[in-house]
Design an enzyme around this catalytic site. Structure first.
Site, PDB file in Angstrom:
ATOM      1  N   ARG A   1      11.640  -2.151  11.327  1.00  0.00           N
ATOM      2  CA  ARG A   1      10.710  -1.549  12.282  1.00  0.00           C
ATOM      3  C   ARG A   1      10.457  -2.476  13.470  1.00  0.00           C
ATOM      4  O   ARG A   1      10.520  -3.688  13.337  1.00  0.00           O
ATOM      5  CB  ARG A   1       9.371  -1.245  11.581  1.00  0.00           C
ATOM      6  CG  ARG A   1       9.376   0.066  10.846  1.00  0.00           C
ATOM      7  CD  ARG A   1       8.224   0.262   9.889  1.00  0.00           C
ATOM      8  NE  ARG A   1       7.005  -0.447  10.242  1.00  0.00           N
ATOM      9  CZ  ARG A   1       5.913  -0.439   9.474  1.00  0.00           C
ATOM     10  NH1 ARG A   1       5.894   0.254   8.351  1.00  0.00           N
ATOM     11  NH2 ARG A   1       4.843  -1.092   9.823  1.00  0.00           N
TER      12      ARG A   1
ATOM     13  N   ARG B   1      11.892  -6.445   4.685  1.00  0.00           N
ATOM     14  CA  ARG B   1      11.689  -5.005   4.511  1.00  0.00           C
ATOM     15  C   ARG B   1      12.601  -4.186   5.412  1.00  0.00           C
ATOM     16  O   ARG B   1      12.840  -4.517   6.562  1.00  0.00           O
ATOM     17  CB  ARG B   1      10.220  -4.674   4.834  1.00  0.00           C
ATOM     18  CG  ARG B   1       9.853  -3.236   4.597  1.00  0.00           C
ATOM     19  CD  ARG B   1       8.442  -3.133   4.115  1.00  0.00           C
ATOM     20  NE  ARG B   1       7.522  -2.949   5.230  1.00  0.00           N
ATOM     21  CZ  ARG B   1       6.202  -2.828   5.073  1.00  0.00           C
ATOM     22  NH1 ARG B   1       5.657  -2.895   3.873  1.00  0.00           N
ATOM     23  NH2 ARG B   1       5.431  -2.662   6.110  1.00  0.00           N
TER      24      ARG B   1
ATOM     25  N   LYS C   1       0.826  -1.215   0.000  1.00  0.00           N
ATOM     26  CA  LYS C   1       0.000   0.000   0.000  1.00  0.00           C
ATOM     27  C   LYS C   1       0.859   1.262   0.000  1.00  0.00           C
ATOM     28  O   LYS C   1       0.588   2.197  -0.747  1.00  0.00           O
ATOM     29  CB  LYS C   1      -0.928   0.030   1.231  1.00  0.00           C
ATOM     30  CG  LYS C   1      -1.913  -1.118   1.294  1.00  0.00           C
ATOM     31  CD  LYS C   1      -2.886  -0.960   2.455  1.00  0.00           C
ATOM     32  CE  LYS C   1      -2.240  -0.988   3.821  1.00  0.00           C
ATOM     33  NZ  LYS C   1      -1.703  -2.315   4.212  1.00  0.00           N
TER      34      LYS C   1
ATOM     35  N   ARG D   1      -9.348   0.615   8.973  1.00  0.00           N
ATOM     36  CA  ARG D   1      -8.766  -0.676   9.307  1.00  0.00           C
ATOM     37  C   ARG D   1      -9.782  -1.581  10.002  1.00  0.00           C
ATOM     38  O   ARG D   1      -9.482  -2.744  10.244  1.00  0.00           O
ATOM     39  CB  ARG D   1      -7.695  -0.447  10.339  1.00  0.00           C
ATOM     40  CG  ARG D   1      -6.228  -0.404  10.030  1.00  0.00           C
ATOM     41  CD  ARG D   1      -5.573  -1.425   9.278  1.00  0.00           C
ATOM     42  NE  ARG D   1      -4.221  -1.654   9.734  1.00  0.00           N
ATOM     43  CZ  ARG D   1      -3.183  -0.877   9.432  1.00  0.00           C
ATOM     44  NH1 ARG D   1      -3.312   0.157   8.653  1.00  0.00           N
ATOM     45  NH2 ARG D   1      -1.993  -1.181   9.900  1.00  0.00           N
TER      46      ARG D   1
ATOM     47  N   ARG E   1       0.149  -9.057  13.392  1.00  0.00           N
ATOM     48  CA  ARG E   1      -0.438  -8.087  12.453  1.00  0.00           C
ATOM     49  C   ARG E   1      -1.269  -8.785  11.386  1.00  0.00           C
ATOM     50  O   ARG E   1      -2.328  -8.304  11.001  1.00  0.00           O
ATOM     51  CB  ARG E   1       0.655  -7.256  11.787  1.00  0.00           C
ATOM     52  CG  ARG E   1       1.133  -6.106  12.665  1.00  0.00           C
ATOM     53  CD  ARG E   1       2.492  -5.625  12.250  1.00  0.00           C
ATOM     54  NE  ARG E   1       2.492  -4.979  10.957  1.00  0.00           N
ATOM     55  CZ  ARG E   1       3.558  -4.917  10.148  1.00  0.00           C
ATOM     56  NH1 ARG E   1       4.691  -5.487  10.504  1.00  0.00           N
ATOM     57  NH2 ARG E   1       3.470  -4.308   8.994  1.00  0.00           N
TER      58      ARG E   1
HETATM   59  P1  ADP Z   1       1.254  -2.056   8.044  1.00  0.00           P
HETATM   60  O1  ADP Z   1       2.580  -2.185   7.397  1.00  0.00           O
HETATM   61  O2  ADP Z   1       0.974  -3.090   9.089  1.00  0.00           O
HETATM   62  O3  ADP Z   1       0.134  -1.846   7.086  1.00  0.00           O
HETATM   63  P2  ADP Z   1       1.005   0.683   9.036  1.00  0.00           P
HETATM   64  O4  ADP Z   1       2.242   1.453   8.816  1.00  0.00           O
HETATM   65  O5  ADP Z   1      -0.179   0.976   8.220  1.00  0.00           O
HETATM   66  O6  ADP Z   1       1.438  -0.844   8.991  1.00  0.00           O
HETATM   67  O7  ADP Z   1       0.580   0.793  10.570  1.00  0.00           O
HETATM   68  C1  ADP Z   1       1.457   0.481  11.630  1.00  0.00           C
HETATM   69  C2  ADP Z   1       0.691   0.332  12.936  1.00  0.00           C
HETATM   70  O8  ADP Z   1      -0.008   1.539  13.236  1.00  0.00           O
HETATM   71  C3  ADP Z   1      -0.396  -0.738  12.916  1.00  0.00           C
HETATM   72  O9  ADP Z   1       0.116  -2.015  13.219  1.00  0.00           O
HETATM   73  C4  ADP Z   1      -1.343  -0.214  13.987  1.00  0.00           C
HETATM   74  O10 ADP Z   1      -0.859  -0.471  15.284  1.00  0.00           O
HETATM   75  C5  ADP Z   1      -1.288   1.285  13.772  1.00  0.00           C
HETATM   76  N1  ADP Z   1      -2.329   1.766  12.822  1.00  0.00           N
HETATM   77  C6  ADP Z   1      -2.120   2.325  11.607  1.00  0.00           C
HETATM   78  N2  ADP Z   1      -3.276   2.658  11.012  1.00  0.00           N
HETATM   79  C7  ADP Z   1      -4.259   2.296  11.878  1.00  0.00           C
HETATM   80  C8  ADP Z   1      -5.678   2.359  11.839  1.00  0.00           C
HETATM   81  N3  ADP Z   1      -6.346   2.873  10.790  1.00  0.00           N
HETATM   82  N4  ADP Z   1      -6.357   1.881  12.904  1.00  0.00           N
HETATM   83  C9  ADP Z   1      -5.722   1.358  13.985  1.00  0.00           C
HETATM   84  N5  ADP Z   1      -4.388   1.264  14.072  1.00  0.00           N
HETATM   85  C10 ADP Z   1      -3.650   1.734  13.040  1.00  0.00           C
END
Ligand code: ADP
Ligand code: ZN
Length: 215
Positions: A162, A127, A13, A88, A173
């Site tokens: 990360r 990554r 994404k 989400r 996750r």
């Molecule tokens: P990923 O690579 O898992 O898609 P993101 O960078 O989008 O990771 O998000 C990292 C973390 O931030 C998630 O694991 C969650 O803890 C939090 N997070 C991000 N966006 C949301 C959301 N819309 N609702 C709840 N938690 C979120």
């Protein structure tokens, strides 16, 4: 464009969103990036979010909705936006629907990036992310490595794995995605907004999304 990118962690994404911003000046809105910089700066939001994020759990919906309500009203969103990592959960999607109606904003569609699970697992463990908050370039130690000493080719800062990219957090996750986020596919299908893209290469996916926007 006004689109939502949906997909498991590691579906690409972030990369797709960045490439799409170069197309028409729409802004990328990544709740993950917003939360990570809040954690880094130690703001009240960051203090609340950190423990959830490190475990690979979702941050509470109310916190996310406060962030997004403010963010979507910033002037740079007028030319369009690409939502990356939001909504989400079903409650977030329902709240977003109300918010968009209130702000008189219409989405083009929801792009569901479909990637096989083994590809996702491989991508997540390989990554690396540039630690410079202004850059945050994403690398892959196999297919798109940083410089030999591990620094970013764009800004020379170190690239890092990360905290939520340990094996345990990754498993969590993916499970959280299946339980809480995958139901959004059905939600947006019912809304008549869903378009699914088999997404193995970010470049091809971007081209497909552009084509869908123009048709
Ligand atoms: P990923 O690579 O898992 O898609 P993101 O960078 O989008 O990771 O998000 C990292 C973390 O931030 C998630 O694991 C969650 O803890 C939090 N997070 C991000 N966006 C949301 C959301 N819309 N609702 C709840 N938690 C979120
Ligand atoms: Zn960098």
């Amino acid at each position: 464009m006004r689109i939502i990118l949906l997909g498991a962690p590691g579906a690409g994404k972030g990369t797709v969103a960045k490439l799409l911003t170069e197309f028409d000046g729409s802004v990328q809105i990544s709740t993950g990036d917003i939360l990570r910089s809040a954690v880094k700066e130690g703001t009240p939001l960051g203090k609340k979010a950190k423990e959830y994020m490190d475990r690979g759990d979702l941050v509470p919906d109310s916190l996310i909705m406060d962030i997004m309500e403010a963010r979507l009203q910033e002037p740079d969103c007028r030319n369009g936006f690409i939502l990356d990592g939001f909504p989400r959960t079903i409650p977030q999607a329902e709240e977003l629907k109300k918010l968009l109606t209130k702000l008189n904003i219409k989405l083009d569609f929801v792009a569901n990036l479909d990637v096989p699970r083994d590809v996702i697992l491989d991508r997540l463990t390989t990554r690396r992310t540039c630690c410079n908050p202004e850059c945050q370039a994403i690398y892959n130690i196999k297919s798109n490595p940083p410089k030999e000493d591990g620094t970013c080719t764009l800004c020379n800062h170190q690239t890092i794995q990360r905290d939520d990219e340990t094996e345990e957090a990754i498993t969590n996750r993916l499970e959280t995605y299946n339980q809480k986020t995958a139901p959004l596919i059905g939600f947006y299908e019912k809304e008549g907004l869903l378009k699914t893209f088999l997404s193995l290469s970010s470049k091809d996916t971007v081209a497909d999304i552009k084509k869908t926007l123009q048709s």
